[in-house]
Design an enzyme around this catalytic site. Sequence first.
Site, PDB file in Angstrom:
ATOM      1  N   GLU A   7     -16.290   6.908  -7.028  1.00  0.00           N
ATOM      2  CA  GLU A   7     -16.589   6.212  -8.275  1.00  0.00           C
ATOM      3  C   GLU A   7     -17.273   4.866  -8.043  1.00  0.00           C
ATOM      4  O   GLU A   7     -18.097   4.430  -8.815  1.00  0.00           O
ATOM      5  CB  GLU A   7     -15.301   6.015  -9.089  1.00  0.00           C
ATOM      6  CG  GLU A   7     -15.539   5.347 -10.423  1.00  0.00           C
ATOM      7  CD  GLU A   7     -14.626   5.854 -11.526  1.00  0.00           C
ATOM      8  OE1 GLU A   7     -14.119   6.984 -11.410  1.00  0.00           O
ATOM      9  OE2 GLU A   7     -14.433   5.118 -12.498  1.00  0.00           O
ATOM     10  N   ASP A 105     -12.365   8.604  -9.911  1.00  0.00           N
ATOM     11  CA  ASP A 105     -10.989   8.330 -10.337  1.00  0.00           C
ATOM     12  C   ASP A 105     -10.426   9.531 -11.084  1.00  0.00           C
ATOM     13  O   ASP A 105     -11.149  10.284 -11.740  1.00  0.00           O
ATOM     14  CB  ASP A 105     -10.943   7.102 -11.258  1.00  0.00           C
ATOM     15  CG  ASP A 105     -11.203   5.829 -10.488  1.00  0.00           C
ATOM     16  OD1 ASP A 105     -11.189   5.887  -9.240  1.00  0.00           O
ATOM     17  OD2 ASP A 105     -11.435   4.795 -11.130  1.00  0.00           O
ATOM     18  N   TYR A 311      -3.245   3.875  -8.579  1.00  0.00           N
ATOM     19  CA  TYR A 311      -4.179   3.774  -9.689  1.00  0.00           C
ATOM     20  C   TYR A 311      -3.521   3.062 -10.876  1.00  0.00           C
ATOM     21  O   TYR A 311      -2.453   3.482 -11.340  1.00  0.00           O
ATOM     22  CB  TYR A 311      -4.616   5.178 -10.105  1.00  0.00           C
ATOM     23  CG  TYR A 311      -5.835   5.187 -10.997  1.00  0.00           C
ATOM     24  CD1 TYR A 311      -7.024   4.584 -10.582  1.00  0.00           C
ATOM     25  CD2 TYR A 311      -5.807   5.799 -12.240  1.00  0.00           C
ATOM     26  CE1 TYR A 311      -8.134   4.582 -11.392  1.00  0.00           C
ATOM     27  CE2 TYR A 311      -6.920   5.813 -13.058  1.00  0.00           C
ATOM     28  CZ  TYR A 311      -8.079   5.193 -12.630  1.00  0.00           C
ATOM     29  OH  TYR A 311      -9.176   5.198 -13.437  1.00  0.00           O
TER      30      TYR A 311
END
Length: 942
Positions: A7, A105, A311
């Site tokens: 990403e 992600d 995350y």
Amino acid sequence: MHLIVAEKNISARRIAQILAAGQKVVEKKDAGVSTYSFGDTTTVGLRGHVVEVDFEPGYENWRSKQYTPRSLIDAKTIKVPTEKRIVALLQKLARHADRVTIATDFDTEGELIGKEAYELVRAVNRNVKVDRARFSAITPQEIKTAFANTTDLDFALASAGEARQSIDLMWGASLTRFISLAARRGGNNILSVGRVQSPTLSMIVDREKEIEKFVPETYWQLGLLTEKAGEQIEARHTNGRFKEQKSAELARDRTKEPLVVTEVREGTKQDRSPSPFDTTTYIVAAARLGFSAANAMRIAEELYMNGYISYPRTDNTVYPASLDLNGILATIKNSPFKKDVEWTIAHRRPEPTRGKKSSTDHPPIHPTGVATKEGIGDDAFRIYELVLRRFLATLAPDALWQTLKVNFDAGGETYTTTGGRLIEAGWHAVYPFSEAKETILPAFAVGEKLPIRKVSLDEKETMPPARYTQSKLIQRMEELGLGTKSTRHEVIAKLVSRKYVEGNPLRPTLVGRVVTEALEHNADAITKPDMTQTIESHMQQIKESKSTSDDVIKESRRMLHAAFDQLEANEQVIGDDIRDRTAEELNLGRCPVCGGTLAIKHLRGSTQFIGCSRYPECTFNIGLPVTQWGWAVRTDDICEKHHLHFVRLVRKGARPWDIGCPLCHHISSNTESLTEIPTMNEALMEKARARHIYTVAEIARKEPERLAKALDLELDAAQKLKTGAEGVLEKLRRRSECRKFMRNHLIPRKGRSYSKIMAALKESGVTDLAALAKTDPVILQKAGIGETEAHDLLAEARITHNGQILKEIGIPAVSLKKYIAAGITGPDEFVSTTPENLSAMTGMSTGTVNRHVALVSGYLHRPVPVKIARARIGKGWKELLSIKGLTGTMAEKLAGAGVINGDSLLAADAGNLSGITGIDAEKIRNYQSILQKKRENAIIRI
Ligand SMILES: [Zn+2]
Ligand SMILES: [Zn+2]
């Protein structure tokens, strides 16, 4: 080749390092975009979305008759690259790839970014195998597991993201255009409307209205102070809030010693360990440490990409069974919080705590690696510590409080006090960020009699509801289903940048309020959370493949068309309403000269001032500092004398500068200069103001006849006043020039204020450069300037001032430069040097120098030196020719450069002279030394 698409660049680099497992990773740059290769594998990072959805060509013109705002609802959309270099590189690499792994992600947004990359890859390589790696932390274990177990892209999830993009574009663009056009706004001034943004703004506006409507109620609180074992203890009346003053006073007066203990209740209270962090609870906790929502997310994302935490965008507050808690504890044992980790391991609760929300995509936010303050910086380390300690707290045992409640009686009035003592610290031992506070009371026995040290009756008022802080608003948005964990903080940042809200806690601006109310009155669906909630629930259905994105978009179009039916019918009303009410925000009141409306005007660039609505008929205006000092806004205060709104300059990150009443400010800031006009006096100044003449410049500019009439003066007195004003203007100009000089030549230093220095100099009569140039350095030192600095400053001042004089008397700038370079910096040096030498020193012809000398002599009222006599030239000529090797041609060349005798040859700079005459500099130096020796010999001979 195996191509891995991450990403961001930083995650591409980390993934390469992890997968290379010790092999060398080679970084290459292609048009500024990095790739990381090892063996047959290459990783490349995107920049989030590298394409965006936009309308087909044709919709660019806002005022197009054919493509109206409503037509945007059904407009076809296309994808356009926003990061062209990354797109080009990705496709170049994809052509040669035999396997592509999408490693963006792991959430809706990431899946959509992955799908965008997938489409770009497919466009150039139809048959390459494309798979997807999913992970919640960029740690060796997670990454290796994810790449060993790749799956397919989740097109349903991506298509939910895509639907959201299209719907947001359609909503935002059509409504923003409609409202902006109705209010006749364009350029930087447009009024934006958005699917999530508008209901959020509406909540802030509603809260503000509640606060405004709130009528505070007075109440009274009764308390007393007693003492036991030397310790003071507060107790409050059991009645709580007294609504009537009289009954409160009665209770107070009845409160008499002794204070008798009537009841002692002991107990324990369990204090549960906190549940794991999801995005919202994390943002709230970070806000307590002083981080804004946007900042907290930015730092958490950086920590994630560097492998320090998992995350940070998650709705999950339950650790999944697959999460290796022991492994995490083992890892963070090497962090600076080793002791706390060990304590937690030793006291670990049987099961970690769990929150109410459980989802399958990501685990709650937890630490994944070891960070140090030196390695990541103060702010990031504070966030890392917060996440790590929260993780420990969720594994730590509950805390236990011992509670104590004591009731008293004093003359029939009952009082009570409570205490709490932490008997088992539990999770508080590793998580110091909660607000729990101990109140430790001594032991009491029923029937015990105590003294009363003080009885206090406080008058208080009920408080309106509080404004939303950023973190409170994010919590409320979550409850209402507005936005997603990834977008909420961005929506708030947008409201701030669009000047719809300001401050923290958040307050709506007038524009924010006006736009919200216009929408509420005419198409309230846009400002209510219901419609956007419906869309969110449809989004969920797409993810679960229960609904298609086409259906949801169609539904959305229907809702928007319904809103437009209402809006278009009321376009005129909405536009007028917004225009009238927002113009109001700059109006200050009536123009003192003509009765028109005074308003703050912002021009292009940084100019702002206060002007009259009847311009050009009325030219009354008040200058304001440039916008670098702050953007001028009006406040709610009004000047009692002039009935004008106060003005304030607001600047991001600085305290606002309150100007107060602009007219009072205008008058007071011009008083000093007006008093400097020799024939000005108090009465005349009052009269001038009554006629709306406030400044020296206004007097200097007026014709004497009109001035005489305006101020009831004789023509000749008016003329004197005008001349005086002109003199003051000139003085002011010189003063500001002097201030500018100071600013340019004095190095700024902490604690040094130019205005203080200027004020000190003024006391010694130094207000302009001319005076400064003649000043004694001691005066400068008194003003707070160091000794050497004072000398340097004076030297500079002299050069600048003299340079100005020389320029004023007609010496061209080019020549002036040459004089200054040769050390001739003022009129005095000019006349103390002979023209021949001036010519030799500067390399200018004697003709030019003579002309300049004549100008300077005139200025100094000195006789112009006579042109050099022929006889003298003849004599000098002879002297030059007597130098060995100096020929007649050379002497002529030298004469052209002003060297006409031995003196001027010796005074000249060989390099300069060589430049003008073309004679070799070495040769000139040789002639000079021959001449020098010759003269020395001559002296000896005498
Ligand atoms: Zn006016
Ligand atoms: Zn005023």
